[in-house]
Design a protein around this motif. Structure first.
Motif, mmCIF file in Angstrom:
data_model
loop_
_atom_site.group_PDB
_atom_site.id
_atom_site.type_symbol
_atom_site.label_atom_id
_atom_site.label_comp_id
_atom_site.label_asym_id
_atom_site.label_seq_id
_atom_site.Cartn_x
_atom_site.Cartn_y
_atom_site.Cartn_z
ATOM 1 N N GLY A 42 0.880 -1.039 -0.049
ATOM 2 C CA GLY A 42 0.030 0.043 -0.047
ATOM 3 C C GLY A 42 0.867 1.181 0.044
ATOM 4 N N GLY A 68 2.210 2.072 -5.353
ATOM 5 C CA GLY A 68 3.117 2.720 -6.204
ATOM 6 C C GLY A 68 4.141 1.564 -6.947
ATOM 7 N N LYS A 69 4.885 1.092 -6.251
ATOM 8 C CA LYS A 69 5.831 0.168 -6.542
ATOM 9 C C LYS A 69 5.150 -0.993 -7.178
ATOM 10 C CE LYS A 69 9.224 1.542 -3.444
ATOM 11 N NZ LYS A 69 8.492 2.497 -2.476
ATOM 12 N N GLU A 89 -1.119 -6.116 1.596
ATOM 13 C CA GLU A 89 -1.244 -4.966 2.346
ATOM 14 C C GLU A 89 -2.415 -5.259 3.417
ATOM 15 O OE1 GLU A 89 -0.046 -1.802 2.770
ATOM 16 O OE2 GLU A 89 -1.636 -1.418 4.101
ATOM 17 N N ARG A 108 -6.040 0.761 2.058
ATOM 18 C CA ARG A 108 -4.854 1.020 1.426
ATOM 19 C C ARG A 108 -4.667 -0.494 0.235
ATOM 20 N NH1 ARG A 108 -1.299 4.759 3.378
ATOM 21 N NH2 ARG A 108 0.857 3.760 2.681
ATOM 22 N N ASP A 137 -1.824 -9.249 7.125
ATOM 23 C CA ASP A 137 -0.479 -9.204 7.948
ATOM 24 C C ASP A 137 0.593 -9.827 6.872
ATOM 25 O OD1 ASP A 137 1.744 -8.824 9.475
ATOM 26 O OD2 ASP A 137 0.528 -8.758 11.208
ATOM 27 N N GLY A 138 1.636 -9.041 6.686
ATOM 28 C CA GLY A 138 2.662 -9.419 5.700
ATOM 29 C C GLY A 138 3.488 -10.462 6.594
ATOM 30 N N ASP A 149 9.105 -3.577 1.197
ATOM 31 C CA ASP A 149 9.251 -2.095 1.237
ATOM 32 C C ASP A 149 8.431 -1.744 2.658
ATOM 33 O OD1 ASP A 149 9.508 0.597 0.720
ATOM 34 O OD2 ASP A 149 7.748 0.789 -0.882
HETATM 35 C C1 LIG Z 1 6.354 2.154 2.821
HETATM 36 S S1 LIG Z 1 4.904 1.716 2.709
HETATM 37 C C2 LIG Z 1 4.829 0.764 1.274
HETATM 38 C C3 LIG Z 1 4.896 1.903 0.022
HETATM 39 C C4 LIG Z 1 4.320 1.111 -1.217
HETATM 40 N N1 LIG Z 1 5.517 -0.085 -1.282
HETATM 41 C C5 LIG Z 1 4.508 1.567 -2.563
HETATM 42 O O1 LIG Z 1 5.475 1.950 -3.355
HETATM 43 O O2 LIG Z 1 3.645 2.454 -2.629
HETATM 44 C C6 LIG Z 1 4.643 0.499 4.007
HETATM 45 C C7 LIG Z 1 3.293 -0.339 3.797
HETATM 46 O O3 LIG Z 1 3.306 -1.499 4.831
HETATM 47 C C8 LIG Z 1 2.083 -1.612 5.186
HETATM 48 N N2 LIG Z 1 2.160 -2.555 6.451
HETATM 49 C C9 LIG Z 1 2.372 -2.116 7.726
HETATM 50 N N3 LIG Z 1 2.360 -3.082 8.794
HETATM 51 C C10 LIG Z 1 2.277 -4.193 7.759
HETATM 52 C C11 LIG Z 1 2.436 -5.447 7.978
HETATM 53 N N4 LIG Z 1 2.480 -6.155 9.131
HETATM 54 N N5 LIG Z 1 2.190 -6.244 6.974
HETATM 55 C C12 LIG Z 1 2.634 -5.766 5.711
HETATM 56 N N6 LIG Z 1 2.275 -4.528 5.309
HETATM 57 C C13 LIG Z 1 2.404 -3.886 6.503
HETATM 58 C C14 LIG Z 1 1.569 -0.142 5.559
HETATM 59 O O4 LIG Z 1 0.182 -0.063 5.756
HETATM 60 C C15 LIG Z 1 2.018 0.662 4.232
HETATM 61 O O5 LIG Z 1 1.360 0.643 3.517
#
Ligand SMILES: C[S@@+](CC[C@H](N)C(=O)[O-])C[C@H]1O[C@@H](n2cnc3c(N)ncnc32)[C@H](O)[C@@H]1O
Length: 529
Positions: free
Chosen positions: A340, A343-344, A363, A368, A390-391, A408
């Motif tokens: 989320g 973008g990537k 995500e 998101r 959850d990742g 990311d």
């Molecule tokens: C740095 S941003 C990623 C930006 C995205 N890759 C882009 O280019 O648009 C980090 C993302 O990790 C998500 N996030 C937070 N906790 C997470 C989890 N436990 N597992 C996976 N993603 C998580 C956040 O909601 C956020 O959308």
């Protein structure tokens, strides 16, 4: 956890001005307050004479009207301070609400972003002009003073207009009482130019961190953190002022044409310039990007060049270096673990489409995850899926299932301070400590989810060693099935210059003051076959 698909595209905006950034001196204007039609396309007020002077009117006789552009800036600062809002999200809705035209929108953007970025320095100046501690002022009065100070010291606004209009704004939205105080304080601010104020503030100061903090409007802990980051990634600590100054400049809006799906032709015809660092990118000429059909379709998107480079690097790693060059790749499965707002994922989806791979974008936040589906809408629907979950669970639920994984991770965002004007004052060192366990758990999950012989790209939008090299070296220390690839060389291979100079000790770090990108970090970790 759930999986889904969907539609749309996205745009972005920018602003400028702050201590160390768009500096300018105020001057005398003729007659009364200027109206917004006297601003030029950059939002600066035209016909700026060279001397300062002030209307002889007492505050009570001056304008009682709030100029809409200044009102928008004031509302943005109030929402940031009182509601923890993000300026880049509040600003467009306030601009729409007040129906600002392009010029006024430019002025409101420069004023609100500049006042927010410069807040630490402006508060130090105001502390010398107010007869009580700033925290004893009504927060709305303090925000009005910050807006007035930015106009007086860093925008080309005639001093009388900055004063009259700020006092008028205060009368209209705070009340008649504070206008005399605001008038008196801002008159003291006008006694010096920004450069003179900076000399006054740092006079007798010998601590380089304090001086840089005042001069470039960053909290001292961030100055120290950035200096430490430069050294950790093999650069000189002497670059610190350039780096802090780059944070104060409005970032150029970069575009990416999704490979095989989008085109930059329309943007280039409209005045955008081709990007010099990475294929398929352009520097926007500004204006409403929604006018471009390809942006509306989502096949051309707003994306920082640093993000483009790291996503392309993840897709470009040669997983079979012993195989014959040019051999067709088997059908690959890719994972974007923290996708989320997408973008990537959009760029990876297009690259996956071109390379015959499929992409799972994960995500946890449902709203998101929806944005991820929208970001991917221009990519053929059979190429991607979105998982809402959850990742940290993916590694155990789908072990050794993916050829390439992008992780990311959520981070402090210290590498993107230029895009989020308020974030430098909101972040604390505790954020770094709090994020560490999540970053490590997500990287572990990514490493569990990648197949032997596959590669994990660990990415942050922060150069801080606590979020970058420390997380990666902890992972490498804990397992013996991992090896670090030369991320600098892979980044070079996907860049147009072939010589980014971002590599150090096998990881890579991009910099705003060197590459004009966000400070993206990349480590490429291969799970041994
Ligand atoms: C740095 S941003 C990623 C930006 C995205 N890759 C882009 O280019 O648009 C980090 C993302 O990790 C998500 N996030 C937070 N906790 C997470 C989890 N436990 N597992 C996976 N993603 C998580 C956040 O909601 C956020 O959308």
């Amino acid at each position: 956890m759930s999986e889904s698909g969907g539609n749309a595209g996205g745009t972005g905006g920018s602003g400028s001005g702050a201590p160390g950034g768009g500096r300018g001196n105020s001057g005398r204007g003729k007659g009364g307050p200027r109206d917004s039609s006297q601003r030029n396309a950059q939002g600066r007020e035209r016909n700026r004479p060279s001397q300062r002077s002030f209307t002889e009117n007492a505050p009570a006789q001056r304008t009682r009207r709030a100029d809409p552009a200044r009102l928008v800036a004031f509302e943005v600062l109030r929402a940031v301070a009182a509601e923890d809002a993000y300026a880049n999200l509040v600003l467009p809705s306030r601009i729409r609400h007040h129906g600002l035209d392009k010029r006024d929108a430019g002025f409101a953007t420069e004023l609100s972003y500049g006042a927010l970025r410069g807040q630490g320095t402006y508060d130090a100046i105001l502390a010398r002009c107010v007869d009580r501690p700033l925290d004893q002022l009504d927060p709305a009065i303090l925000d009005a003073l910050r807006i007035g100070t930015h106009q007086l010291l860093a925008m080309r606004v005639p001093a009388h207009a900055a004063l009259d209009q700020t006092v008028g704004l205060a009368r209209a939205v705070i009340g008649a009482g504070p206008s005399a105080l605001i008038n008196a304080v801002l008159r003291k601010v006008t006694a010096h130019t920004l450069e003179e104020w900076l000399e006054i503030l740092v006079a007798g100061e010998s601590d380089e961190t304090t001086i840089a903090s005042l001069r470039y409007a960053h909290p001292e802990w961030i100055v120290r953190a950035m200096r430490q980051s430069l050294v950790a990634h093999g650069r000189s600590a002497a670059e610190i002022n350039d780096l802090l100054e780059a944070d104060n400049a409005a970032p150029v809006v970069n575009l990416v044409a999704l490979p095989g799906l989008g085109s930059l032709d329309e943007a280039l015809e409209g005045g955008a310039t081709p990007g010099e660092l990475v294929e398929g990118s352009a520097l926007s000429s500004g204006g409403d990007l929604g006018r471009l059909a390809s942006v509306r379709e989502g096949s051309t998107r707003v994306q920082d060049v640093g993000s483009q480079l790291v996503a392309r690097a993840m897709a470009a790693v040669d997983l079979d270096p012993t195989g014959s060059p040019g051999a067709e790749r088997p059908h690959e499965t890719w994972l974007d673990l923290c996708a989320g707002p997408g973008g990537k994922a959009a760029l990876l989806g297009a690259l996956a489409n071109a390379q015959g791979a499929t992409l799972l974008a994960n995500e946890p936040a449902p709203h998101r995850a929806k944005l991820v589906s929208q970001a991917l809408s221009a990519v053929p629907r059979d190429v991607w899926r979105v998982r809402t979950g959850d990742g940290r669970d993916v590694g155990t639920e789908q072990p050794e299932s993916f050829d390439r994984v992008l992780v990311d991770v959520p981070c402090s965002g210290l590498g993107a301070l230029r895009r989020r004007p308020e974030s430098r004052w909101r972040r604390t060192p505790k954020d770094l400590a709090d994020l560490g366990p999540l970053q490590r758990a997500l990287l572990k999950s990514a490493l569990d989810a990648v197949r032997p012989g596959g590669v994990v790209a660990y990415v942050t939008c922060s150069p801080h060693p606590a979020e970058t090299t420390a997380v990666v070296s902890d992972a490498l220390r804990k397992r013996d099935d991992l090896e670090l690839l030369d991320a600098g060389a892979v980044l070079d291979s996907v860049s147009l210059t072939g010589n980014l100079g971002a590599g150090h000790d096998s990881t890579a770090q991009l910099w705003p003051h060197i590459h004009s990108t966000d400070a993206m970090f990349l480590a490429l970790i291969r799970k041994k076959a």
